[in-house]
Design an enzyme around this catalytic site. Structure first.
Site, PDB file in Angstrom:
ATOM      1  N   ASP A 137       0.865  -1.188   0.000  1.00  0.00           N
ATOM      2  CA  ASP A 137       0.000   0.000   0.000  1.00  0.00           C
ATOM      3  C   ASP A 137       0.894   1.227   0.000  1.00  0.00           C
ATOM      4  O   ASP A 137       2.097   1.137   0.257  1.00  0.00           O
ATOM      5  CB  ASP A 137      -0.926   0.010   1.212  1.00  0.00           C
TER       6      ASP A 137
ATOM      7  N   GLY B 163      -3.420   9.398  -3.853  1.00  0.00           N
ATOM      8  CA  GLY B 163      -4.686   9.815  -4.444  1.00  0.00           C
ATOM      9  C   GLY B 163      -4.664  11.138  -5.170  1.00  0.00           C
ATOM     10  O   GLY B 163      -5.539  11.417  -5.993  1.00  0.00           O
TER      11      GLY B 163
ATOM     12  N   CYS C 230      -4.491  -1.509  -2.001  1.00  0.00           N
ATOM     13  CA  CYS C 230      -4.639  -0.074  -2.255  1.00  0.00           C
ATOM     14  C   CYS C 230      -5.576   0.098  -3.439  1.00  0.00           C
ATOM     15  O   CYS C 230      -5.275  -0.385  -4.537  1.00  0.00           O
ATOM     16  CB  CYS C 230      -3.279   0.548  -2.553  1.00  0.00           C
TER      17      CYS C 230
ATOM     18  N   CYS D 174     -11.271   2.818   0.072  1.00  0.00           N
ATOM     19  CA  CYS D 174      -9.856   3.015   0.349  1.00  0.00           C
ATOM     20  C   CYS D 174      -9.532   2.113   1.525  1.00  0.00           C
ATOM     21  O   CYS D 174     -10.276   2.092   2.514  1.00  0.00           O
ATOM     22  CB  CYS D 174      -9.564   4.482   0.691  1.00  0.00           C
TER      23      CYS D 174
ATOM     24  N   HIS E 202      -7.516   2.381   3.805  1.00  0.00           N
ATOM     25  CA  HIS E 202      -7.335   3.106   5.062  1.00  0.00           C
ATOM     26  C   HIS E 202      -8.640   3.174   5.875  1.00  0.00           C
ATOM     27  O   HIS E 202      -8.624   3.120   7.105  1.00  0.00           O
ATOM     28  CB  HIS E 202      -6.874   4.545   4.791  1.00  0.00           C
TER      29      HIS E 202
END
Length: 258
Positions: A9, A42, A73, A184, A186
């Site tokens: 990632d 991004g 990712c 995403c 995250h």
């Protein structure tokens, strides 16, 4: 000879898939590699990103001796999967926004997509929506500030709930939106805080379990874990070291990208 599973990632978001991989492949050695020197992905140009992702993944595959690469990712996957599969000799498992499962469970037929600017606007994402959610209204929200808040969380700091509230506010402008795709890797790490930001109950959908399931399908015989799992990073970062340590990885070793 079997090799470890390599998870890639741009930052710490890929850690959201680790527990799912360990559940599906107990005892397998994992290596976590992140391109923290170039975070966030991004907001960067597509052409630059493809070249950078390919270079970092080639270096990480060579350094790890892995048996499979998991691109944890969404930005990298929606842009560079074809290039990675062309240039790498190991299987590559990608991550794409979970539009299909979200459309399958939404009762109101109004779903949200919370992702980075790059993923929200990607033609790949357009095709996913056209293919799997053509009968749904999809509210897309670019949520790049949430990447930083996730990095803060895993570094042992408190995310700013006011930022999370502000970024997610467009999702709640109509009362019928009932499902949100976390586009995403995250964002699942902020799950409780995202629920707190919502003014009503909503279902959060991410790709972690699907990634683990696919990885198990293509991994014939991963190397067994010995001690703590390893990690690699493209820049020294004490906050990153603390983050990966919470998931059982050793201190990141520097990954040299040619």
């Amino acid at each position: 000879m079997p090799g470890p599973i390599l998870i890639f990632d741009s930052g710490v978001g890929g850690l959201s898939v680790v527990s799912h991989l360990r559940h599906r492949l107990p005892g397998a050695a994992l290596i976590y590699a992140c391109d923290n020197a170039m975070l966030p992905y991004g907001l960067r140009p597509d052409e630059w990103l493809v070249a950078r992702i390919l270079a970092v993944c080639q270096a990480a595959v060579a350094a790890s001796g892995c048996s499979v690469l998991v691109v944890a990712c969404n930005t990298a996957s929606t842009l560079a999967l074809d290039a990675l599969r062309t240039h790498l000799s190991v299987p590559v498992v990608g991550t794409v926004p979970a539009i299909k499962p979200a459309a399958a469970v939404s009762r109101s037929r109004h779903i949200g997509l919370l992702a980075t600017s790059a993923t929200v606007a990607r033609p790949y994402t357009d095709r996913l929506i056209e293919t799997f959610a053509s009968d749904c209204r999809v509210t897309r929200v670019a949520a790049d500030p949430l990447v930083h808040e996730t990095e803060r969380l895993l570094a042992g700091e408190q995310p700013d709930q006011s930022i999370i509230d502000r970024v997610t506010a467009p999702l709640w402008e109509t009362a019928d939106l009932d499902t949100v795709v976390l586009g995403c890797t995250h964002f699942p790490l902020l799950g409780e805080r995202l629920v707190a930001a919502a003014p009503r109950p909503v279902r959060l959908i991410d790709s972690s379990e699907a990634i683990a399931r696919r990885t198990a399908q293509v991994t014939i015989e991963p190397a067994p874990a010995v001690g703590r799992d390893r990690s690699l990073a493209t820049a020294p970062d004490a906050r990153l070291a603390r983050a990966v340590a919470t998931l059982g990885f050793d201190e990141p070793r520097l990954l040299i990208v040619g």
